[in-house]
Design an enzyme around this catalytic site. Structure first.
Site, PDB file in Angstrom:
ATOM      1  N   LYS A  73       0.811  -1.231   0.000  1.00  0.00           N
ATOM      2  CA  LYS A  73       0.000   0.000   0.000  1.00  0.00           C
ATOM      3  C   LYS A  73       0.845   1.282   0.000  1.00  0.00           C
ATOM      4  O   LYS A  73       0.442   2.291  -0.554  1.00  0.00           O
ATOM      5  CB  LYS A  73      -0.932   0.013   1.209  1.00  0.00           C
ATOM      6  CG  LYS A  73      -2.119  -0.918   1.084  1.00  0.00           C
ATOM      7  CD  LYS A  73      -3.017  -0.745   2.286  1.00  0.00           C
ATOM      8  CE  LYS A  73      -4.269  -1.592   2.181  1.00  0.00           C
ATOM      9  NZ  LYS A  73      -5.211  -1.318   3.267  1.00  0.00           N
ATOM     10  N   ASP A 109      -9.981   3.371   2.338  1.00  0.00           N
ATOM     11  CA  ASP A 109     -10.203   2.769   3.663  1.00  0.00           C
ATOM     12  C   ASP A 109     -10.944   3.713   4.621  1.00  0.00           C
ATOM     13  O   ASP A 109     -11.905   3.313   5.271  1.00  0.00           O
ATOM     14  CB  ASP A 109      -8.860   2.364   4.295  1.00  0.00           C
ATOM     15  CG  ASP A 109      -8.315   1.071   3.697  1.00  0.00           C
ATOM     16  OD1 ASP A 109      -9.108   0.263   3.196  1.00  0.00           O
ATOM     17  OD2 ASP A 109      -7.084   0.883   3.738  1.00  0.00           O
TER      18      ASP A 109
HETATM   19  P1  NAP Z   1      -0.682  -3.417  10.686  1.00  0.00           P
HETATM   20  O1  NAP Z   1      -0.308  -2.245   9.867  1.00  0.00           O
HETATM   21  O2  NAP Z   1       0.179  -4.631  10.666  1.00  0.00           O
HETATM   22  O3  NAP Z   1      -0.831  -2.939  12.236  1.00  0.00           O
HETATM   23  C1  NAP Z   1      -1.051  -3.873  13.250  1.00  0.00           C
HETATM   24  C2  NAP Z   1      -1.310  -3.157  14.584  1.00  0.00           C
HETATM   25  O4  NAP Z   1      -1.645  -4.159  15.556  1.00  0.00           O
HETATM   26  C3  NAP Z   1      -0.103  -2.386  15.124  1.00  0.00           C
HETATM   27  O5  NAP Z   1      -0.552  -1.223  15.753  1.00  0.00           O
HETATM   28  C4  NAP Z   1       0.466  -3.368  16.158  1.00  0.00           C
HETATM   29  O6  NAP Z   1       1.130  -2.731  17.241  1.00  0.00           O
HETATM   30  C5  NAP Z   1      -0.795  -4.008  16.694  1.00  0.00           C
HETATM   31  N1  NAP Z   1      -0.538  -5.310  17.299  1.00  0.00           N
HETATM   32  C6  NAP Z   1      -0.202  -6.456  16.650  1.00  0.00           C
HETATM   33  N2  NAP Z   1      -0.042  -7.459  17.538  1.00  0.00           N
HETATM   34  C7  NAP Z   1      -0.260  -6.925  18.769  1.00  0.00           C
HETATM   35  C8  NAP Z   1      -0.251  -7.458  20.079  1.00  0.00           C
HETATM   36  N3  NAP Z   1       0.011  -8.749  20.316  1.00  0.00           N
HETATM   37  N4  NAP Z   1      -0.546  -6.636  21.121  1.00  0.00           N
HETATM   38  C9  NAP Z   1      -0.837  -5.323  20.884  1.00  0.00           C
HETATM   39  N5  NAP Z   1      -0.860  -4.755  19.667  1.00  0.00           N
HETATM   40  C10 NAP Z   1      -0.574  -5.544  18.612  1.00  0.00           C
HETATM   41  O7  NAP Z   1      -2.157  -3.939  10.316  1.00  0.00           O
HETATM   42  P2  NAP Z   1      -3.363  -3.155   9.595  1.00  0.00           P
HETATM   43  O8  NAP Z   1      -3.221  -3.277   8.136  1.00  0.00           O
HETATM   44  O9  NAP Z   1      -3.516  -1.805  10.202  1.00  0.00           O
HETATM   45  O10 NAP Z   1      -4.597  -4.109  10.016  1.00  0.00           O
HETATM   46  C11 NAP Z   1      -5.002  -4.213  11.370  1.00  0.00           C
HETATM   47  C12 NAP Z   1      -6.243  -5.119  11.469  1.00  0.00           C
HETATM   48  O11 NAP Z   1      -7.324  -4.507  10.759  1.00  0.00           O
HETATM   49  C13 NAP Z   1      -6.055  -6.500  10.826  1.00  0.00           C
HETATM   50  O12 NAP Z   1      -6.728  -7.434  11.641  1.00  0.00           O
HETATM   51  C14 NAP Z   1      -6.743  -6.376   9.485  1.00  0.00           C
HETATM   52  O13 NAP Z   1      -7.254  -7.608   9.035  1.00  0.00           O
HETATM   53  C15 NAP Z   1      -7.876  -5.418   9.817  1.00  0.00           C
HETATM   54  N6  NAP Z   1      -8.311  -4.615   8.647  1.00  0.00           N
HETATM   55  C16 NAP Z   1      -9.620  -4.713   8.282  1.00  0.00           C
HETATM   56  C17 NAP Z   1     -10.071  -3.940   7.221  1.00  0.00           C
HETATM   57  C18 NAP Z   1     -11.518  -4.025   6.828  1.00  0.00           C
HETATM   58  O14 NAP Z   1     -11.859  -3.590   5.717  1.00  0.00           O
HETATM   59  N7  NAP Z   1     -12.391  -4.518   7.678  1.00  0.00           N
HETATM   60  C19 NAP Z   1      -9.204  -3.090   6.523  1.00  0.00           C
HETATM   61  C20 NAP Z   1      -7.866  -3.020   6.923  1.00  0.00           C
HETATM   62  C21 NAP Z   1      -7.430  -3.803   7.999  1.00  0.00           C
HETATM   63  P3  NAP Z   1       2.725  -2.381  17.174  1.00  0.00           P
HETATM   64  O15 NAP Z   1       2.801  -1.079  16.407  1.00  0.00           O
HETATM   65  O16 NAP Z   1       3.119  -2.244  18.587  1.00  0.00           O
HETATM   66  O17 NAP Z   1       3.392  -3.531  16.467  1.00  0.00           O
END
Ligand code: NAP
Length: 289
Positions: A73, A109
């Site tokens: 992205k 998004d």
């Molecule tokens: P990302 O960029 O990888 O960010 C992940 C986030 O989760 C970071 O803030 C990370 O914290 C935190 N995290 C991961 N493991 C953790 C843990 N064990 N304890 C506390 N915090 C933790 O992911 P993303 O793309 O933003 O996506 C996040 C979620 O949203 C995913 O589940 C994805 O499937 C969902 N999503 C859904 C949609 C939809 O259309 N519904 C769209 C986009 C994303 P750190 O910074 O500390 O590592």
């Protein structure tokens, strides 16, 4: 009814790595079929080393456009001819449109999240919101909430990532009410206690780690709308606890549908059948582990 592809068929798709589990092909193809549009949506597994060649391929193969998902992205931006102001501000493109050879990048998004809220979106101005996480989705949602005048607290495990979002967006958007806190802190607990909207943008609770939740259940209160971006499982542990507390709850299905619907409009200029797309996503989820 079986569809026949021909030389007239217009092609869109998604670039991801991996892309195997994407629900977007089922969602968009169901919409094309429902409207009788001669389009097809194809998943493309694009290794990061091949991203530039794949983007050039959009032009060479005359694709109408593609979605772009993890991990491309941000890195895709440098290969595009034009990027929307919002996508520039959050350094993220999830939709490319091939406009007569000119490749235009958008992020759907944040707007998809807002559209998924329906009538509740109008009540966001001046409201207190807590966003858990500081990754790609958090950046889009903090931006969407901040430009609509919400007070946003960004709570993340790694505080420096939340601070980075707050500093960047505060600079770009002017004097907005955005602040950063550590997720396991008294400040985060107090922010949730005062909030109207809690959005989980972490991956905590996502399959296969379905027994985890990003904040303790006791932090939530019944006047909170709890929105979890996760859609697998459909009801995360966080949402289950929120429902038992008496909160309104939303899962990530509608955001997935609405961000896709905006891409669909960009490519076709036609209003997509939202309900058909939602049903295709729900059917796809049932086929998942
Ligand atoms: P990302 O960029 O990888 O960010 C992940 C986030 O989760 C970071 O803030 C990370 O914290 C935190 N995290 C991961 N493991 C953790 C843990 N064990 N304890 C506390 N915090 C933790 O992911 P993303 O793309 O933003 O996506 C996040 C979620 O949203 C995913 O589940 C994805 O499937 C969902 N999503 C859904 C949609 C939809 O259309 N519904 C769209 C986009 C994303 P750190 O910074 O500390 O590592």
């Amino acid at each position: 009814m079986k569809r026949l592809l021909s030389g007239e068929t217009k092609v869109v798709g998604v670039f991801g790595f991996p892309v195997r589990h994407s629900l977007s092909p089922a969602m968009h193809n169901a919409a094309f079929q429902d409207l009788g549009l001669d389009f097809v949506y194809v998943p493309f597994n694009v290794h990061p080393d091949n991203l530039e060649a794949a983007v050039q391929g959009v032009r060479a193969l005359q694709l109408v456009g593609v979605n772009v998902t993890i991990p491309h992205k941000e890195s895709v931006i440098r290969f595009l001819d034009w990027v929307s102001p919002e996508a520039q501000q959050i350094s993220s493109v999830n939709t490319i449109h091939n406009s007569e050879g000119l490749l235009k990048g958008y992020s759907t998004d944040g707007q998809g999240f807002m559209e998924s809220l329906g009538p509740m979106a109008a009540e966001i101005r001046g409201k207190k919101c807590v966003v858990l996480g500081a990754g790609g989705s958090a950046r889009a949602i903090v931006h969407a909430l901040a430009i609509r005048g919400s007070e946003v607290t960004v709570a993340n495990r790694t505080l420096s990532r939340a601070v980075e979002i707050v500093e960047t967006l505060s600079k770009l958007l002017g004097n907005r009410s955005i602040r950063a806190v550590q997720i396991e802190s008294k400040e985060a607990r107090e922010a949730v206690a005062e909030a109207n909207l809690l959005v989980n943008c972490t991956s905590v609770g996502m399959f296969p780690h379905i027994d985890e939740q990003p904040i303790p259940s006791e932090w939530m209160h019944k006047d909170l709308l709890v929105y979890d971006l996760i859609y697998n499982p459909i009801e995360t542990k966080l949402l289950q606890a929120a429902r038992e507390t008496g909160c309104k709850v939303m899962n990530g299905v509608l955001m997935l549908v609405h961000q896709g619907a905006i891409s669909f409009r960009i490519w076709t200029g036609i209003e997509p059948p939202i309900k058909v797309m939602e049903e295709a996503v729900l059917a796809g989820l049932q086929r998942m582990p």
